[in-house]
Design an enzyme around this catalytic site. Structure first.
Site, short mmCIF file in Angstrom:
data_model
loop_
_atom_site.label_atom_id
_atom_site.label_comp_id
_atom_site.label_asym_id
_atom_site.label_seq_id
_atom_site.Cartn_x
_atom_site.Cartn_y
_atom_site.Cartn_z
N THR B 192 0.85 -1.20 0.00
CA THR B 192 0.00 0.00 0.00
C THR B 192 0.88 1.24 0.00
O THR B 192 2.09 1.17 0.24
CB THR B 192 -0.93 0.03 1.24
OG1 THR B 192 -0.11 0.06 2.41
CG2 THR B 192 -1.82 -1.21 1.30
N GLU B 337 -5.59 -2.82 -1.83
CA GLU B 337 -6.22 -4.05 -1.35
C GLU B 337 -7.30 -4.54 -2.31
O GLU B 337 -7.84 -5.62 -2.14
CB GLU B 337 -6.84 -3.80 0.04
CG GLU B 337 -5.82 -3.51 1.15
CD GLU B 337 -5.45 -2.04 1.29
OE1 GLU B 337 -5.63 -1.28 0.30
OE2 GLU B 337 -4.98 -1.64 2.38
N LYS B 445 -13.89 14.78 14.25
CA LYS B 445 -15.01 14.48 15.14
C LYS B 445 -15.28 15.68 16.04
O LYS B 445 -14.57 15.91 17.00
CB LYS B 445 -14.74 13.21 15.94
CG LYS B 445 -14.85 12.00 15.01
CD LYS B 445 -14.53 10.69 15.65
CE LYS B 445 -14.63 9.60 14.61
NZ LYS B 445 -13.41 8.80 14.45
N TRP B 450 -19.52 14.03 12.72
CA TRP B 450 -18.38 13.91 11.81
C TRP B 450 -18.36 15.03 10.78
O TRP B 450 -19.39 15.36 10.18
CB TRP B 450 -18.45 12.58 11.04
CG TRP B 450 -18.17 11.38 11.88
CD1 TRP B 450 -18.04 11.34 13.25
CD2 TRP B 450 -17.96 10.04 11.41
NE1 TRP B 450 -17.78 10.07 13.65
CE2 TRP B 450 -17.73 9.24 12.55
CE3 TRP B 450 -17.96 9.44 10.16
CZ2 TRP B 450 -17.49 7.88 12.46
CZ3 TRP B 450 -17.73 8.09 10.06
CH2 TRP B 450 -17.49 7.30 11.20
N1 LIG Z 1 -11.41 8.67 -6.13
C1 LIG Z 1 -11.02 8.72 -4.88
N2 LIG Z 1 -11.54 9.65 -4.04
C2 LIG Z 1 -11.16 9.73 -2.76
N3 LIG Z 1 -10.25 8.93 -2.20
C3 LIG Z 1 -9.70 7.99 -2.98
C4 LIG Z 1 -10.05 7.83 -4.33
N4 LIG Z 1 -9.34 6.79 -4.83
C5 LIG Z 1 -8.58 6.33 -3.82
N5 LIG Z 1 -8.77 7.05 -2.70
C6 LIG Z 1 -8.10 6.88 -1.39
O1 LIG Z 1 -6.93 6.11 -1.57
C7 LIG Z 1 -6.97 4.95 -0.73
C8 LIG Z 1 -6.25 3.81 -1.37
O2 LIG Z 1 -4.93 4.18 -1.65
P1 LIG Z 1 -3.70 3.20 -1.64
O3 LIG Z 1 -4.15 1.80 -1.61
O4 LIG Z 1 -2.84 3.64 -2.76
O5 LIG Z 1 -2.90 3.45 -0.31
P2 LIG Z 1 -3.19 4.41 0.89
O6 LIG Z 1 -4.49 4.05 1.51
O7 LIG Z 1 -3.02 5.82 0.42
O8 LIG Z 1 -1.98 4.03 1.87
P3 LIG Z 1 -2.03 3.16 3.22
O9 LIG Z 1 -3.18 2.19 3.13
O10 LIG Z 1 -0.73 2.46 3.27
O11 LIG Z 1 -2.21 4.15 4.30
C9 LIG Z 1 -8.44 4.71 -0.52
O12 LIG Z 1 -8.66 3.96 0.66
C10 LIG Z 1 -8.99 6.14 -0.43
O13 LIG Z 1 -8.80 6.66 0.84
MG LIG Z 2 -5.06 2.31 2.52
#
Ligand SMILES: Nc1ncnc2c1ncn2[C@@H]1O[C@H](COP(=O)(O)OP(=O)(O)OP(=O)(O)O)[C@@H](O)[C@H]1O
Ligand SMILES: [Mg+2]
Ligand SMILES: Nc1ncnc2c1ncn2[C@@H]1O[C@H](COP(=O)(O)OP(=O)(O)OP(=O)(O)O)[C@@H](O)[C@H]1O
Ligand SMILES: [Mg+2]
Lengths: 548, 548
Positions: B192, B337, B445, B450
């Site tokens: 991730t 994921e 919060k 929220w």
């Molecule tokens: N179109 C979108 N709008 C808003 N948020 C988004 C969008 N696409 C992805 N995300 C955000 O990105 C996340 C997924 O990103 P990625 O799997 O690359 O790793 P990360 O969540 O940034 O890092 P880590 O999980 O290691 O903290 C999602 O859970 C969401 O929070």
């Molecule tokens: Mg993530």
């Protein structure tokens, strides 16, 4: 079956089951509609969510009737919402949906029902006389369920154990959890069209059906999106309406079922009323629609795209649809044994600058394999032939939505080194476009060389006086076989043998020219609207060619 | 695992393996091109068939080096044809591709390589200094393979066992049969982004990758066809460039790799030169391209569609792309994921008559689940919330391309009753459109209620003087937390706190109004271009709000 890696992926283990398709539509496109022209005569309209609820009631009802996993449940019905409920209620519960073609003879229906060992039969009430005709021959069927409300039930009938569908499902709850089971479990049973012999059963799995739905919805194939309104004119008893009952809900599109009203006027009016954007059917069904629109100088306000397959789309038909009506034509090829979609036509970027005529030649090919399907052409000895657009040979296919054997092992081991021989003859060009030139059984063997009959028929049908044409091989003392053209003229048209043959000049190789032309009132047609060339060959078995 | 039916389907038993995707493109779209802007500086061009041949050479080479099924092979490279060869050469042979993000710190890279137990590392020669920095920390890596020809090999290096890619693959044959194995075998390993903590590994299977490729190519998602020219701007080390290395060959489209040249000018010129129709990337990469085009008054001659995801697409950016450049924007949501695609935006038929503003509101949602993915929202107690477009809660997902646990079981049992908790907060409307309001960790919060930060940031970024904005919760004696807005202004712009706050009037609920604004030179950004709010929160931990 296949070796596992020491390191396995760590993804959710979820079987590919068709119930998940209806659940998806009901949840994520809950407001998408299914509109059905009913056998009752009116237009019925509800949502995917309603469909899901009633399919679950049906699943509960079938369970109550003792239907268990793997049991076959047959349908005999036009395209409509109740048939759709059966698609999911039967297969979703683990039983096996077996769709019957009402255009078959009662004896054939009885043969197929007994072969399939159907336990129950669901049918449109308009087929009551047909069911009465073959029910006595099917001792294995435990009950007959009439698609309709109580007021459609006959006062008396010879059918034993006749049940009313609406009463049956209304007496059961929509509370039902689709069972989870192995995705290779049987889902649907379809018999081939019987164009070349006795129909044989293809037994699809849930996995193959879901993969076919993914593959066929893709932009290179049917290209179904949530902004489409899809009308399957191809019947749900003809290879699952080419998978549309699965690929449409998976795409969140609106679905319009034409029911029994397949004449040009009815289809046109329903298309306009419900703003259909996309449809699918065999060439013969488009004839009526095109004629109706031409005669009444009508245009389509929403219809943009159609898939034509099941037999070769005549170039003249394609041109009319594109040039007169601005309807894009996707020429698709498939077979019952392939769920059914194998290839779909279309242009590549480099073709976009070509002339209309050159583009048309590409669009007339049956097109590219859909990812999942692999294909090759081979000579009589099984040697693979080049993809040069000229070499033709037996077309073989493989992929996860292609059968490995027929139901009950009919016909024995059908695969050749893992490939399924389609019985079609084709060319493949360097860009991967496949074109069917003939069926192996229909190809004319003239002096050791092959003559493809589809080409000859297309030339004949490009003559304005010709409505239908079929070309068959007839015995010839010198060449073994030579082509005989059997032609049906348009009403009120007159055409001389010589004038039609002159029309071929410059359009085919000289030695392909038919040796004779016969004019007929009609051609023998099978249950899926295909010309039965075996019957035609029988009929002209002793025909003496003028060249003989 | 799941019960079998007494009647199993009789379809070909063929595993879903990624090697079949490259074979498909090489066979059926043999002339489709892959064009790459190379690290060498020039433009490289070949066909899918060439790619397949070289991927097979690589598979032979890796076997020669002792790489076996399940072994991890890492890459550290920009988007380009050699990286593509590694995608297929590694995974196709049964080994596991592990893509590394070159924007990470050498210590992080070493941590991830050691955690993954990588055996070999393939890397772009421009990363030689970076590899030299962390190679000594990775004792497990048996060899380092430099993507380039012999003339790119350094005269001397501290790296033990440095191999030359071109020499290596050229000394091996392209004769190679991809092995057939269980489709649940591991295919790719991605970590991730590490936005909210330490990166965790997601281990995809061949099955999940192929299903994701089918799902993501569909018309409702990326809608890739053989007439597209696709440029993945999203890096191949960021969740497999959102699956494009799989969904593009499966669609027969042309592929254009931008290599390391991701500035606005380079991207624009490559797009025009190669007539790119479709692209994909995170919001930040579009800033440069849009600015370049606006400043130089350029239009796009072929670019029609782009997917934006990875973090929320600012409405102002979407409007510029649509209104100024006539580029359709598909707002997609996903996560490592999830392979990564979960949802994609777009209009339904009923929205087509709406005003531009109303349509824009729909397009700004992250959209519909792609068939295969199911989703729901739940409150803190796990109770499912209604799909009314207003109720927001924790977003949970399930489907065959979603992980069931992290690599090596990191974090323990992550599923909740079979659902994967995304860590995102969202609403879902009655039509099935999902909209992310925040990450659970970022949500503010305030007095038990929220406040979603994405909305507040979007309002701030709609002010013409604002380039970037991030909103975080800061401790408040009465409300527990209240919003602080951290803003980076566009170069040369000046803006008063009061003027920015006035800009919020009428756009958000009164109690959502930020309590204060801080102007900063830059925001902390992670390896995938996302703002690191945890760092920001750290930085402003002791910030005293004027309201406190
Ligand atoms: N179109 C979108 N709008 C808003 N948020 C988004 C969008 N696409 C992805 N995300 C955000 O990105 C996340 C997924 O990103 P990625 O799997 O690359 O790793 P990360 O969540 O940034 O890092 P880590 O999980 O290691 O903290 C999602 O859970 C969401 O929070
Ligand atoms: Mg993530
Ligand atoms: N676009 C097309 N062009 C030419 N022929 C087609 C096309 N689509 C389908 N066909 C023909 O239809 C056949 C598949 O039809 P189907 O499975 O419905 O049964 P059938 O082959 O007609 O009947 P049977 O196998 O029982 O003789 C193909 O093998 C091919 O010959
Ligand atoms: Mg057949």
């Amino acid at each position: 079956m296949y070796p596992q890696s020491p390191l396995m992926g760590q993804m959710m283990n979820q079987p590919l089951l068709v119930s998940s398709i209806l659940d998806f539509a009901a949840r994520h496109y809950a407001n998408s509609e299914i509109v059905s022209q009913r056998v009752e005569g009116d237009l019925h309209r509800y949502t995917f969510r309603d469909c899901q609820q009633r399919a679950k009631r049906l699943a509960n009802a079938l369970h109550g009737l003792g239907v268990r996993m793997g049991d076959r449940v047959a349908t005999l019905a036009w395209n409509g919402y109740r048939h759709m409920e059966a698609y999911y209620g039967v297969s979703g519960s683990g039983a096996v949906l077996h769709t019957l073609n009402p255009r078959l003879h009662p004896d054939q229906l009885a043969y197929i029902c007994n072969h399939a060992e159907d336990q129950y039969l669901l049918f449109d009430f308009c087929f009551l006389p047909l069911v009465e005709a073959f029910a006595p021959l099917c001792k294995g069927i435990k009950g007959f369920i009439l698609f309709g409300a109580a007021d459609r039930m006959p006062a008396e009938t010879k059918i034993p154990n006749l049940l009313c569908y609406e009463d049956l499902i209304n007496s059961h709850s929509p509370e039902y959890e689709w069972p989870l089971f192995d995705e290779n479990s049987a889902c649907t049973l379809c018999y081939t069209s019987g164009t070349t012999g006795n129909p044989k059963g293809a037994l699809y799995s849930h996995r193959s059906t879901v993969l076919h739905a993914y593959g066929s919805a893709m932009p290179n194939a049917l290209n179904v999106s949530s902004r489409d309104t899809v009308m399957p004119v191809v019947p749900m008893f003809h290879v699952n309406a080419w998978g549309l009952p699965y690929s449409v809900p998976l795409s969140g599109a609106k679905m319009v079922f034409p029911g029994p009203a397949l004449d040009g006027k009815s289809v046109y009016e329903l298309m306009e009323k419900e703003q259909v954007t996309f449809s699918a059917g065999v060439p013969t069904v488009w004839l009526g629609l095109i004629n109706h629109a031409l005669q009444n100088k009508l245009k389509f306000s929403s219809f943009r795209r159609t898939v034509i397959g099941g037999s070769a789309c005549p170039p003249a038909m394609m041109s009319t649809l594109i040039d007169e009506f601005d309807v894009e034509v996707i020429h698709a090829w498939g077979m019952t044994e392939m769920s059914p979609l194998g290839t779909a036509g279309g242009l590549l970027t480099k073709h976009l600058d070509m002339s209309k005529e050159e583009q048309r030649k590409i669009l007339q090919k049956q097109g590219h394999a859909i990812y999942g399907v692999d294909m090759k052409i081979a000579d009589d000895d099984g040697k693979e032939l080049p993809w040069d657009g000229v070499s033709y040979g037996h077309l073989l296919v493989k992929g996860p939505w292609i059968i490995s054997r027929y139901f009950k092992g009919e016909g024995g081991d059908v695969l050749e080194n893992g490939w399924f021989p389609t019985g079609d003859v084709a060319t493949i060009d360097p860009d991967g476009f496949m074109q069917i030139t003939d069926r192996s059984k229909d190809v004319i063997k003239s002096g050791g060389e092959w003559i493809g009959t589809i080409d000859l028929e297309n030339v004949a049908m490009s003559h304005p006086a010709v409505m239908q044409a079929a070309c068959i091989g007839v015995a010839h003392p010198k060449w073994d076989e030579r082509p005989l053209l059997v032609v049906v003229l348009r009403p009120g048209q007159d055409l001389k043998r010589e004038d039609l043959l002159a029309h071929f000049q410059g359009k085919v190789a000289k030695w392909w020219l038919p040796d004779d032309v016969v004019f007929a009132d009609a051609l023998p047609v099978g249950g899926t609207g295909k010309i039965q060339k075996n019957k035609l060959r029988e009929q002209y078995r002793d025909y003496r060619l003028p060249t003989a």
